[in-house]
Design an enzyme around this catalytic site. Structure first.
Site, PDB file in Angstrom:
ATOM      1  N   SER A 167      38.688  33.956  45.526  1.00  0.00           N
ATOM      2  CA  SER A 167      39.015  34.619  44.269  1.00  0.00           C
ATOM      3  C   SER A 167      37.778  34.859  43.401  1.00  0.00           C
ATOM      4  O   SER A 167      36.880  35.594  43.769  1.00  0.00           O
ATOM      5  CB  SER A 167      40.076  33.801  43.525  1.00  0.00           C
ATOM      6  OG  SER A 167      40.554  34.476  42.405  1.00  0.00           O
TER       7      SER A 167
ATOM      8  N   ASP B  87      39.026  38.984  44.413  1.00  0.00           N
ATOM      9  CA  ASP B  87      40.108  39.247  45.372  1.00  0.00           C
ATOM     10  C   ASP B  87      41.186  40.165  44.818  1.00  0.00           C
ATOM     11  O   ASP B  87      42.178  40.426  45.489  1.00  0.00           O
ATOM     12  CB  ASP B  87      40.725  37.939  45.879  1.00  0.00           C
ATOM     13  CG  ASP B  87      41.625  37.265  44.861  1.00  0.00           C
ATOM     14  OD1 ASP B  87      41.358  37.387  43.655  1.00  0.00           O
ATOM     15  OD2 ASP B  87      42.600  36.596  45.278  1.00  0.00           O
TER      16      ASP B  87
ATOM     17  N   ASP C  33      43.340  39.990  42.139  1.00  0.00           N
ATOM     18  CA  ASP C  33      44.610  39.588  41.526  1.00  0.00           C
ATOM     19  C   ASP C  33      44.473  39.309  40.033  1.00  0.00           C
ATOM     20  O   ASP C  33      45.444  38.939  39.378  1.00  0.00           O
ATOM     21  CB  ASP C  33      45.245  38.399  42.253  1.00  0.00           C
ATOM     22  CG  ASP C  33      44.415  37.121  42.183  1.00  0.00           C
ATOM     23  OD1 ASP C  33      43.314  37.141  41.590  1.00  0.00           O
ATOM     24  OD2 ASP C  33      44.871  36.094  42.730  1.00  0.00           O
TER      25      ASP C  33
END
Length: 447
Positions: A104, A245, A247
């Site tokens: 992430s 990533d 999100d």
């Protein structure tokens, strides 16, 4: 803290080369997951694998593929794709599970693994527990006639881009808008500019030249200064920052002011409430600024707090029948459009409101004045439990007394990094800084 041996609140994560973020463990993890998904019969399960742009992703992709195939699972590799794209494609391709190789917002030297169910949601706790149990078993390979097969999905990017475009009305357009997009040299670097350009926006890109080592390095949602500078330089209407990533999403208005996840949830909640789209409560976390809770309450909108982590926000939304939730860090969940937090989809929902109401991003934040809030991350040694220390507990009690009626604090261990997060919020910035500095120093001394 998670009681699991390997899985934390957001999968398995750590420094590359340090157990369990190693090639040999990923081989065994793939085999364990394959055995759980395939079972004892001769049937095949299908697992899709996506990754972000870290150089270590190649190594872990190959190891997971080998383990899954050895256990009899078919593997469909997506290449660099946002985490929410893997969730979507797991459903779209009718796979039994999806795997994301990503850490992430962390630097390139970290990596991790996250699983999705066949429904494109976080893997059930029972399945994670079963995989952990299988990891304790010896590695074994099925007979050749029962091995899985591996292939690449060549149209994954196009499939996901089209999905993103279906989440807004057919007449939605961004013609005449100048937008700066920061992809953090991460998984959105190909698809995000494409989606916003195809809606007619004039797109200026930063963070779209990954080299395996520069993910989240001075760019993206964790470093919005680069986006702010480019928005001001280009005279853009707004800027959009994703994390490595894909999100998390943050935005910057035309004057260079940052709008975090709380501000974006506030914008969506008010509009969806007025239009009837909002159902159930809006869900935030322990870290959500109190001003948001107060502002939504004044508008008659129910607000609930969950534990920190989009997994817990998702669980609270499902339980309460809600469709909107998020975190200040930029995890937004629009569950009537996507099964998990999707930064591109969330950004499109915000832009849809702005275009339909003919507002600027700055105008959409009128009425929302967040209280001063700051977080210090105190790094701790493995196994350290500073929150159990009597000195920390005394300092916390003193801090809560100082903040009574004027703010609040949150002390919590991270579920993804070896740090304790010390957060203080107050109606006076000087008080906030004083309490934060004192409390963080005591936590640091106890580590």
């Amino acid at each position: 803290m998670s009681t699991r041996k390997y899985f934390g609140t957001d999968g398995i994560r750590g420094r590359v080369g340090d157990f369990p973020i190693s090639a040999d463990f990923m081989l065994r993890l793939g085999a364990a997951a394959g055995r759980v998904l395939v079972g004892d019969g001769n049937d095949h399960a299908t697992v899709v694998i996506g990754k972000d742009t870290r150089i270590s992703g190649y190594m872990f992709e190959a190891a997971l593929e080998a383990g899954l195939v050895a256990a009899g699972a078919d593997v469909r590799m997506l290449g660099p794709m946002p985490t929410p794209a893997v969730a979507y494609l797991t459903r779209s391709l009718r796979a039994d599970a999806g795997i994301v190789i990503s850490a992430s917002h962390n630097p390139h030297y970290d990596n991790g693994i996250k699983f999705f169910s066949a429904q494109g949601e976080k893997l059930a706790d029972a399945i994670e527990a079963a995989i952990e149990a299988e990891l304790d078993q010896p590695f074994r390979t099925r007979p050749s006639e029962q091995l899985g097969k591996a292939s690449r999905v060549t149209d994954a990017l196009a499939r996901y881009a089209e999905f993103c475009k279906t989440t807004v009305p057919e007449d939605f357009a961004l013609s005449g808008m100048k937008i700066v997009i920061d992809c953090a040299h991460g998984a959105t670097y190909q698809v995000a500019p494409r989606v916003f350009s195809e809606f007619g926006a004039e797109v200026h890109e930063i963070g779209t030249e990954p080299n395996g080592l520069n993910i989240n390095d001075g760019v993206g949602s964790t470093h919005p200064q680069a986006l702010i500078a480019r928005v001001l330089e280009t005279g853009a209407d707004l800027g959009i920052a994703f994390d490595g990533d894909g999100d998390r999403v943050l935005m910057v208005d035309g004057d260079g002011r940052l709008v975090d996840g709380d501000g974006l949830v506030y914008l969506l909640a008010r509009d969806w409430h007025a239009s009837g789209r909002l159902t159930g409560p809006v869900v935030g976390t322990l870290m959500t600024n109190y001003a948001m809770e107060r502002s939504l309450g004044e508008g008659g909108i129910e607000f609930l707090r969950a534990r920190v982590g989009d997994r817990f926000v998702h669980q609270a939304l499902v339980k309460g029948g809600g469709v909107l939730g998020g975190e200040a860090s930029g995890h937004l969940l629009c569950l009537d459009r996507a099964s998990t937090g999707d930064a591109i989809v969330s950004a499109l929902q915000v832009l849809e409101v702005l275009r339909r109401t003919q507002q600027t991003l700055a105008q959409s934040q009128a009425g929302y004045r967040p209280l001063p809030q700051q977080t210090v991350n105190v790094r701790i040694a493995p196994g350290a439990r500073p929150l159990d220390d009597a000195r920390v507990q005394r300092a916390q009690a003193e801090a809560e007394a100082a903040l009574q009626g004027r703010g609040r604090l949150v002390l919590r261990p991270s579920g993804t990094e070896p740090v304790v997060r010390v957060t203080v919020e107050a109606d006076d910035e000087a008080l906030m800084n004083q309490v934060l500095e004192r409390l963080a120093s005591v936590v640091r001394a106890a580590t």
